[in-house]
Design a protein around this motif. Structure first.
Motif, mmCIF file in Angstrom:
data_model
loop_
_atom_site.group_PDB
_atom_site.id
_atom_site.type_symbol
_atom_site.label_atom_id
_atom_site.label_comp_id
_atom_site.label_asym_id
_atom_site.label_seq_id
_atom_site.Cartn_x
_atom_site.Cartn_y
_atom_site.Cartn_z
ATOM 1 N N TYR A 55 -5.002 -7.338 -10.792
ATOM 2 C CA TYR A 55 -3.954 -7.169 -11.801
ATOM 3 C C TYR A 55 -4.297 -7.913 -13.089
ATOM 4 O O TYR A 55 -4.089 -7.391 -14.192
ATOM 5 N N GLU A 56 -4.825 -9.123 -12.952
ATOM 6 C CA GLU A 56 -5.195 -9.895 -14.134
ATOM 7 C C GLU A 56 -6.254 -9.166 -14.961
ATOM 8 O O GLU A 56 -6.216 -9.170 -16.192
ATOM 9 N N MET A 60 -11.185 -3.844 -5.930
ATOM 10 C CA MET A 60 -10.471 -5.079 -5.617
ATOM 11 C C MET A 60 -9.002 -4.788 -5.289
ATOM 12 O O MET A 60 -8.447 -5.315 -4.316
ATOM 13 N N LEU A 61 -8.388 -3.915 -6.079
ATOM 14 C CA LEU A 61 -6.976 -3.592 -5.884
ATOM 15 C C LEU A 61 -6.753 -2.815 -4.587
ATOM 16 O O LEU A 61 -5.862 -3.150 -3.799
ATOM 17 N N TRP A 62 -7.581 -1.787 -4.350
ATOM 18 C CA TRP A 62 -7.317 -0.968 -3.168
ATOM 19 C C TRP A 62 -7.672 -1.703 -1.886
ATOM 20 O O TRP A 62 -6.959 -1.589 -0.888
ATOM 21 N N VAL A 63 -8.739 -2.497 -1.912
ATOM 22 C CA VAL A 63 -9.102 -3.248 -0.706
ATOM 23 C C VAL A 63 -8.052 -4.322 -0.405
ATOM 24 O O VAL A 63 -7.629 -4.498 0.740
ATOM 25 N N GLY A 64 -7.618 -5.038 -1.442
ATOM 26 C CA GLY A 64 -6.596 -6.063 -1.248
ATOM 27 C C GLY A 64 -5.319 -5.487 -0.687
ATOM 28 O O GLY A 64 -4.728 -6.027 0.266
ATOM 29 N N ALA A 65 -4.881 -4.353 -1.256
ATOM 30 C CA ALA A 65 -3.647 -3.715 -0.779
ATOM 31 C C ALA A 65 -3.818 -3.172 0.637
ATOM 32 O O ALA A 65 -2.902 -3.245 1.461
ATOM 33 N N GLU A 66 -5.007 -2.639 0.944
ATOM 34 C CA GLU A 66 -5.232 -2.081 2.279
ATOM 35 C C GLU A 66 -5.234 -3.178 3.340
ATOM 36 O O GLU A 66 -4.722 -2.984 4.453
ATOM 37 N N ILE A 67 -5.784 -4.339 3.013
ATOM 38 C CA ILE A 67 -5.776 -5.466 3.954
ATOM 39 C C ILE A 67 -4.345 -5.868 4.277
ATOM 40 O O ILE A 67 -3.989 -6.099 5.437
ATOM 41 N N ILE A 68 -3.522 -5.945 3.232
ATOM 42 C CA ILE A 68 -2.124 -6.333 3.444
ATOM 43 C C ILE A 68 -1.373 -5.254 4.217
ATOM 44 O O ILE A 68 -0.611 -5.547 5.151
ATOM 45 N N VAL A 90 -2.824 5.394 -4.114
ATOM 46 C CA VAL A 90 -1.575 4.751 -3.673
ATOM 47 C C VAL A 90 -1.796 3.256 -3.454
ATOM 48 O O VAL A 90 -0.994 2.412 -3.892
ATOM 49 N N LEU A 91 -2.892 2.904 -2.795
ATOM 50 C CA LEU A 91 -3.182 1.499 -2.533
ATOM 51 C C LEU A 91 -3.463 0.736 -3.826
ATOM 52 O O LEU A 91 -3.010 -0.401 -3.997
ATOM 53 N N ALA A 92 -4.211 1.343 -4.745
ATOM 54 C CA ALA A 92 -4.519 0.676 -6.008
ATOM 55 C C ALA A 92 -3.244 0.414 -6.811
ATOM 56 O O ALA A 92 -3.064 -0.683 -7.363
ATOM 57 N N LEU A 93 -2.347 1.401 -6.841
ATOM 58 C CA LEU A 93 -1.069 1.209 -7.550
ATOM 59 C C LEU A 93 -0.235 0.132 -6.865
ATOM 60 O O LEU A 93 0.399 -0.702 -7.531
ATOM 61 N N GLY A 94 -0.238 0.159 -5.538
ATOM 62 C CA GLY A 94 0.476 -0.889 -4.805
ATOM 63 C C GLY A 94 -0.133 -2.262 -5.052
ATOM 64 O O GLY A 94 0.591 -3.258 -5.173
ATOM 65 N N ILE A 141 -1.670 -3.212 -7.817
ATOM 66 C CA ILE A 141 -1.260 -3.637 -9.165
ATOM 67 C C ILE A 141 0.155 -4.196 -9.140
ATOM 68 O O ILE A 141 0.446 -5.238 -9.744
ATOM 69 N N LEU A 142 1.040 -3.491 -8.425
ATOM 70 C CA LEU A 142 2.433 -3.935 -8.342
ATOM 71 C C LEU A 142 2.537 -5.302 -7.682
ATOM 72 O O LEU A 142 3.225 -6.214 -8.185
ATOM 73 N N LEU A 143 1.831 -5.490 -6.562
ATOM 74 C CA LEU A 143 1.858 -6.784 -5.877
ATOM 75 C C LEU A 143 1.251 -7.868 -6.756
ATOM 76 O O LEU A 143 1.778 -8.987 -6.844
#
Length: 312
Positions: free
Chosen positions: A110-111, A241-249, A281-285, A287-289
């Motif tokens: 996100y940063e 970075m965004l999609w992997v981070g969101a997918e892990i969560i 979907v994961l990348a957008l999620g 960014i939101l997180l």
């Protein structure tokens, strides 16, 4: 006596066969792990070249080697054994550590996105402070230290995911897979980083008059295309970075994981589309997180910020 010795040899042979059969799974497990951490690997590859920008070109490969060496030491000596110890004594902690790392990846992603689209700039009329002078050696040491700190976090995610992949395997398999993943990924990432960093030099060398016109043309194309390539690589790294981070969560939270599985099943007839939709979907999620985490951190800084001393 002979009978006892033969029985012992039979037992040893059976043990060797079992061990060999077990180790046959190692390449498959390594490949599976590498696929799961591909997003983090892409991000690591995309981030690292910036640490050698502005430094002496003659020192670029040496700097990359220093970062790679410390990265391998961290993975093989500290993070891998730490994953094994946690997996043995406190396996329930690992998913939460993974999600914590995933949250960090979302925040970092996100940063980066925010910095890309932010229109705010530092005021040009702000008072300038005297800049501290720094020698090239100190700058190099600072860059290496910063790169190693970033790599440590990404490496922790890689080794935790690697362990989670082989958590139900025999201990020997776990050790071999973790060491193999540590070595393979470190060589792959920093070998590719070295190639990216020296691509300009390779292109300039190929463009010399002593080479065939076709070779010269390819060399000039490499030099011209590298800035765009690095920009694209940065975008890909941020998205990964965004999609992997969101997918892990999402994987650690059933109420998020099940809808994603349902979405994949709904689009299973077109695998490429299913993958693309899931990634978006994961990348957008992510960014939101990341935005939520950034907001919480900023509020925390304001709440716990010490009041400025009053100027007499």
């Amino acid at each position: 006596m002979a009978t006892g010795l033969l029985a012992l040899l039979d037992d040893v042979a059976a043990l060797v066969k079992v061990s060999a059969a077990s180790l046959d799974d190692v390449p498959t497990q390594v490949a599976k792990t590498t696929g799961k951490v591909s997003g983090i690997v892409i991000d690591d590859t995309a981030v690292t070249p910036k640490y050698v920008v502005g430094l002496d070109p003659k020192r670029e490969l040496s700097i990359i080697y220093q970062i790679a060496k410390k990265s391998l030491i961290n993975k093989a000596i500290f993070l891998g054994p730490a994953a094994l110890v946690l997996g043995y004594f406190a396996p329930a902690v690992i998913p939460y550590l993974l999600m914590l790392g995933g949250a960090f990846l979302c925040y970092e992603g996100y940063e980066k996105v925010h910095s890309m689209f932010s229109k705010t700039h530092e005021p040009t009329d702000a008072p300038t402070e005297e800049m501290e002078t720094i020698t090239p050696q100190e700058l190099e040491k600072e860059r290496v230290g910063s790169a190693v700190r970033t790599d440590f976090i990404l490496s922790a995610e890689i080794m935790a995911i690697a362990y989670a992949t082989v958590a139900n395997s025999p201990l020997m398999n776990q050790i071999v897979v973790l060491i193999t993943v540590a070595i393979f990924i470190t060589i792959a990432v920093y070998g590719f980083v070295a190639l990216i960093v020296k691509a300009d030099d390779i292109g300039v060398h190929m463009a010399q008059d002593k080479f065939h016109p076709t070779t010269q043309k390819i060399g000039r194309s490499i030099v011209k295309s590298m800035p765009k390539f690095l920009t694209i690589l940065g975008y890909v790294g941020t998205a990964a970075m965004l999609w992997v981070g969101a997918e892990i969560i999402a994987h650690g939270l059933p109420f998020l994981h099940h809808p994603l599985e349902s979405l994949e099943h709904a689009l299973s007839g077109v695998p490429a589309l299913a993958w693309l939709v899931k990634v978006v979907v994961l990348a957008l999620g992510g960014i939101l997180l990341g935005a939520v985490i950034a907001l919480v951190l900023n509020l925390g800084k304001k709440l716990f910020k010490r009041p400025a001393e009053k100027v007499a």
